[in-house]
Design a protein around this motif. Structure first.
Motif, PDB file in Angstrom:
ATOM      1  N   GLN A  42       0.934  -1.248   0.046  1.00 39.46           N
ATOM      2  CA  GLN A  42      -0.065   0.023   0.030  1.00 39.46           C
ATOM      3  C   GLN A  42       0.689   1.297  -0.195  1.00 39.46           C
ATOM      4  O   GLN A  42       0.368   2.296  -0.749  1.00 39.46           O
ATOM      5  CB  GLN A  42      -0.857   0.011   1.131  1.00 39.46           C
ATOM      6  CG  GLN A  42      -1.986   1.086   1.186  1.00 39.46           C
ATOM      7  CD  GLN A  42      -2.876   1.178   2.567  1.00 39.46           C
ATOM      8  OE1 GLN A  42      -2.507   0.060   3.458  1.00 39.46           O
ATOM      9  NE2 GLN A  42      -3.699   2.087   2.551  1.00 39.46           N
ATOM     10  N   HIS A  43       1.820   1.200   0.778  1.00 32.37           N
ATOM     11  CA  HIS A  43       2.939   2.372   0.816  1.00 32.37           C
ATOM     12  C   HIS A  43       3.668   2.680  -0.478  1.00 32.37           C
ATOM     13  O   HIS A  43       3.485   3.864  -0.992  1.00 32.37           O
ATOM     14  CB  HIS A  43       4.010   2.161   1.976  1.00 32.37           C
ATOM     15  CG  HIS A  43       5.026   3.284   1.791  1.00 32.37           C
ATOM     16  ND1 HIS A  43       4.574   4.585   2.462  1.00 32.37           N
ATOM     17  CD2 HIS A  43       6.219   3.382   1.750  1.00 32.37           C
ATOM     18  CE1 HIS A  43       5.648   5.226   2.592  1.00 32.37           C
ATOM     19  NE2 HIS A  43       6.718   4.565   2.029  1.00 32.37           N
ATOM     20  N   LEU A  44       3.756   1.629  -1.129  1.00 34.02           N
ATOM     21  CA  LEU A  44       4.522   1.876  -2.634  1.00 34.02           C
ATOM     22  C   LEU A  44       3.527   1.841  -3.749  1.00 34.02           C
ATOM     23  O   LEU A  44       3.828   2.134  -4.908  1.00 34.02           O
ATOM     24  CB  LEU A  44       5.380   0.674  -2.921  1.00 34.02           C
ATOM     25  CG  LEU A  44       6.877   0.426  -1.938  1.00 34.02           C
ATOM     26  CD1 LEU A  44       7.623  -0.754  -2.304  1.00 34.02           C
ATOM     27  CD2 LEU A  44       7.730   1.777  -2.172  1.00 34.02           C
ATOM     28  N   ALA A  45       2.360   1.660  -3.329  1.00 37.10           N
ATOM     29  CA  ALA A  45       1.315   1.591  -4.796  1.00 37.10           C
ATOM     30  C   ALA A  45       1.398   3.019  -5.498  1.00 37.10           C
ATOM     31  O   ALA A  45       1.467   2.849  -6.596  1.00 37.10           O
ATOM     32  CB  ALA A  45      -0.183   1.448  -4.061  1.00 37.10           C
ATOM     33  N   PRO A  46       1.598   4.202  -4.946  1.00 38.96           N
ATOM     34  CA  PRO A  46       1.561   5.434  -5.703  1.00 38.96           C
ATOM     35  C   PRO A  46       2.734   5.457  -6.646  1.00 38.96           C
ATOM     36  O   PRO A  46       2.974   6.210  -7.689  1.00 38.96           O
ATOM     37  CB  PRO A  46       1.543   6.664  -4.741  1.00 38.96           C
ATOM     38  CG  PRO A  46       1.069   5.877  -3.634  1.00 38.96           C
ATOM     39  CD  PRO A  46       1.367   4.568  -3.592  1.00 38.96           C
ATOM     40  N   PHE A  47       3.886   4.625  -6.396  1.00 40.37           N
ATOM     41  CA  PHE A  47       5.079   4.694  -7.199  1.00 40.37           C
ATOM     42  C   PHE A  47       5.140   3.705  -8.329  1.00 40.37           C
ATOM     43  O   PHE A  47       6.162   3.402  -8.930  1.00 40.37           O
ATOM     44  CB  PHE A  47       6.301   4.544  -6.263  1.00 40.37           C
ATOM     45  CG  PHE A  47       6.417   5.594  -5.161  1.00 40.37           C
ATOM     46  CD1 PHE A  47       6.946   6.882  -5.397  1.00 40.37           C
ATOM     47  CD2 PHE A  47       5.728   5.389  -3.877  1.00 40.37           C
ATOM     48  CE1 PHE A  47       6.889   7.873  -4.521  1.00 40.37           C
ATOM     49  CE2 PHE A  47       5.633   6.479  -2.854  1.00 40.37           C
ATOM     50  CZ  PHE A  47       6.300   7.635  -3.273  1.00 40.37           C
ATOM     51  N   TYR A  48       4.213   2.815  -8.415  1.00 38.10           N
ATOM     52  CA  TYR A  48       3.983   1.762  -9.546  1.00 38.10           C
ATOM     53  C   TYR A  48       2.870   2.213 -10.462  1.00 38.10           C
ATOM     54  O   TYR A  48       2.093   3.051 -10.272  1.00 38.10           O
ATOM     55  CB  TYR A  48       3.535   0.412  -8.883  1.00 38.10           C
ATOM     56  CG  TYR A  48       4.775  -0.219  -8.441  1.00 38.10           C
ATOM     57  CD1 TYR A  48       5.491  -0.855  -9.074  1.00 38.10           C
ATOM     58  CD2 TYR A  48       4.946  -0.287  -7.067  1.00 38.10           C
ATOM     59  CE1 TYR A  48       6.637  -1.769  -8.243  1.00 38.10           C
ATOM     60  CE2 TYR A  48       5.800  -0.762  -6.508  1.00 38.10           C
ATOM     61  CZ  TYR A  48       6.655  -1.649  -6.946  1.00 38.10           C
ATOM     62  OH  TYR A  48       7.692  -2.459  -6.672  1.00 38.10           O
ATOM     63  N   SER A  49       3.425   1.997 -11.925  1.00 39.11           N
ATOM     64  CA  SER A  49       2.352   2.167 -12.834  1.00 39.11           C
ATOM     65  C   SER A  49       1.154   1.274 -12.895  1.00 39.11           C
ATOM     66  O   SER A  49       1.446   0.200 -12.553  1.00 39.11           O
ATOM     67  CB  SER A  49       3.222   2.108 -14.260  1.00 39.11           C
ATOM     68  OG  SER A  49       2.216   2.153 -15.342  1.00 39.11           O
ATOM     69  N   SER A  50       0.283   1.748 -13.302  1.00 35.08           N
ATOM     70  CA  SER A  50      -1.047   0.936 -13.404  1.00 35.08           C
ATOM     71  C   SER A  50      -1.031  -0.115 -14.681  1.00 35.08           C
ATOM     72  O   SER A  50      -1.917  -0.730 -14.696  1.00 35.08           O
ATOM     73  CB  SER A  50      -2.338   1.957 -13.307  1.00 35.08           C
ATOM     74  OG  SER A  50      -2.492   2.824 -14.578  1.00 35.08           O
ATOM     75  N   THR A  51      -0.450   0.203 -15.524  1.00 32.18           N
ATOM     76  CA  THR A  51      -0.065  -0.703 -16.913  1.00 32.18           C
ATOM     77  C   THR A  51       1.110  -1.264 -16.874  1.00 32.18           C
ATOM     78  O   THR A  51       2.141  -0.874 -16.077  1.00 32.18           O
ATOM     79  CB  THR A  51      -0.479   0.099 -17.891  1.00 32.18           C
ATOM     80  OG1 THR A  51       0.769   1.327 -18.209  1.00 32.18           O
ATOM     81  CG2 THR A  51      -1.989   0.773 -18.107  1.00 32.18           C
TER      82      THR A  51
END
Length: 461
Positions: A42-51
């Motif tokens: 959850q902490h790293l989710a904003p730093f990964y691409s959705s595709t």
């Protein structure tokens, strides 16, 4: 009778459990119960691409890094090989026998990207510290601080004098990562702005590292890892990376004390440190601004080796703001009388000057023992002298003698860091590389401490 020769024969099916082959007293089995990575995704989710293609599990990479630092495996290439072969390492990383181990290059890609952008390693360290506090291993009342020099990944031969460096002429777009980090930390109190004195040499590959000869041998480039520990069980409460220079190391302690107070609500009763932290500014900050008792030797250069009177032989008269010499005469800041009293300002080092009258010194029978080569005696007094006197008074107590013994715990942690974990030389370059390694090493030490003091048999009870 000789037994028959045993030859390995392939089987179509195997019944095998990694869980059953990891010894119950293995270090990693004890450590595993304290590793909480539940919120990492959850902490790293904003730093990964959705595709795009799915990435390597970040929890797997953190577990692999922990294995490397806990077991003293410095090379990431070797770490991948050891995890591939060692069943206990596979068990800790949640890998079965057929799951491939990620390539070592995966660590570099994530470290320089989302791990640093999200400050993940700092979050991991604070999670382990919170677990130590939860288990009652640290009270937060008696803290100790110290710094240790770690050699940087920089060649002594690949360096030039500081005067040859012109930071304003470096193009950050074409510079290596470590050089860009150096430019970004020029105004950082822990690095570029730590001291107005320029180092003698600067490394081409890691210019933020400090050229130092503190160990007494050949000089080299290095960083300092600064620890703030709780002396109850030697738990590391905070860690900070700085240049290997005293001003930066002292300033880092102030940063760490404020940070543990903001993060964990820790308000220590005392701070234990060596003489390097006994400056007037530091003692005043602890005593008057933070209300922390400084169990620290006073940094004092007023001693004399020629047999003449030292500053300690003079008595300070607080009411008259004057020093009384052994001959009974007064030393004052000013002997002129002004219609409008003038403010007495200290010099750039925070020192006030007290001078004796030349007439008094000429007629004094103790002149040869006081100022034989000067017309009159002068005494320097720090504007932080009340806090320095408070530290001197503490040094006469029985509690201070106990603190001197407790201070060894932080030195033992540095010995463990270098001899057991093998962190005598950094692998990563730049201030961020030093921070990453120091955070992971401190996390590993705290996890080993938890595993030692709370093994599985006792923790389960």
């Amino acid at each position: 009778m000789m037994g028959s020769r045993q030859e390995a024969q392939g089987a179509l099916f195997y019944e095998f459990s990694i869980e059953a082959h990891v010894p119950p007293d293995h270090m990693l089995r004890s450590v595993d119960q304290f590793v909480d990575l539940g919120g990492i995704r959850q902490h790293l989710a904003p730093f990964y691409s959705s595709t795009g293609r799915p990435s390597v599990d970040p929890e797997l990479m953190i577990r692999m890094l922990l294995v490397g630092y806990i077991m003293g495996i410095r090379s990431e290439r070797r770490l991948c090989e050891e995890i591939h072969l060692n069943l206990a390492y596979r068990w800790f990383c949640r890998l079965d026998l057929t799951t491939p181990v990620p390539d070592h290059s995966t660590f570099s890609k994530n470290r320089h990207g989302r791990f640093r952008d999200s400050d993940l390693l700092r979050r991991l360290f604070e999670t382990v510290v919170a677990r130590c506090l939860e288990e009652g291993l640290a009270s937060g009342q008696r803290l100790a601080a110290d710094a240790s020099i770690i050699q940087a990944d920089a060649n002594r031969q690949n360096a030039t004098q500081k005067s040859d460096w012109q930071a304003d002429r470096i193009d950050p777009a074409d510079a290596p990562r470590a050089v860009r980090e150096y430019l970004e930390t020029l105004d950082d109190a822990a690095f570029g702005a730590a001291s107005p004195v320029d180092p003698k040499f600067m490394s081409h590959s890691d210019p933020a590292s400090q050229w130092t000869g503190a160990r007494g041998g050949p000089a080299y480039f290095a960083y300092s890892t600064n620890y703030l520990i709780d002396t109850d069980n030697g738990v590391i409460l905070d860690v900070e990376a700085t240049r290997s220079i005293r001003q930066a190391e002292v300033g880092s302690v102030q940063t760490m004390i404020d940070r543990v107070n903001d993060t964990f609500g820790i308000a220590p009763e005392r701070l234990i440190a060596d003489t390097a932290y006994g400056t007037g500014v530091m003692l005043d900050w602890l005593d008057r601004q933070r209300g922390i008792a400084p169990h620290i030797p006073v940094f004092d250069k007023s001693g004399r080796k020629d047999g003449t009177f030292e500053r300690a032989d003079f008595t300070y008269d607080a009411e008259g703001d004057a020093y009384i010499c052994p001959g009974g005469k007064e030393l004052k800041q000013s002997r002129r009388t002004f219609a409008r009293p003038r403010e007495k300002k200290p010099d750039e080092d925070g020192m006030l000057r007290y001078r004796a009258s030349k007439a008094d010194c000429d007629d004094c029978a103790l002149k040869e023992r006081c100022c034989p080569k000067e017309p009159s005696r002068k005494i320097l007094r720090s504007i932080f002298e009340p806090s320095r006197n408070r530290a001197r008074a503490i040094a006469q107590t029985a509690e201070y003698a106990i603190s001197c013994k407790l201070r060894k715990k932080v030195e033992m942690l540095f010995a463990h860091l270098k001899r057991i974990l093998g962190l005598s030389r950094l692998r990563l370059r730049g201030p961020n590389g030093a921070r990453d390694e120091f955070h992971l090493a401190a996390t590993a030490q705290n996890l080993r401490k938890l595993a030692k003091l709370l093994p599985i048999s006792k923790a389960a009870c």
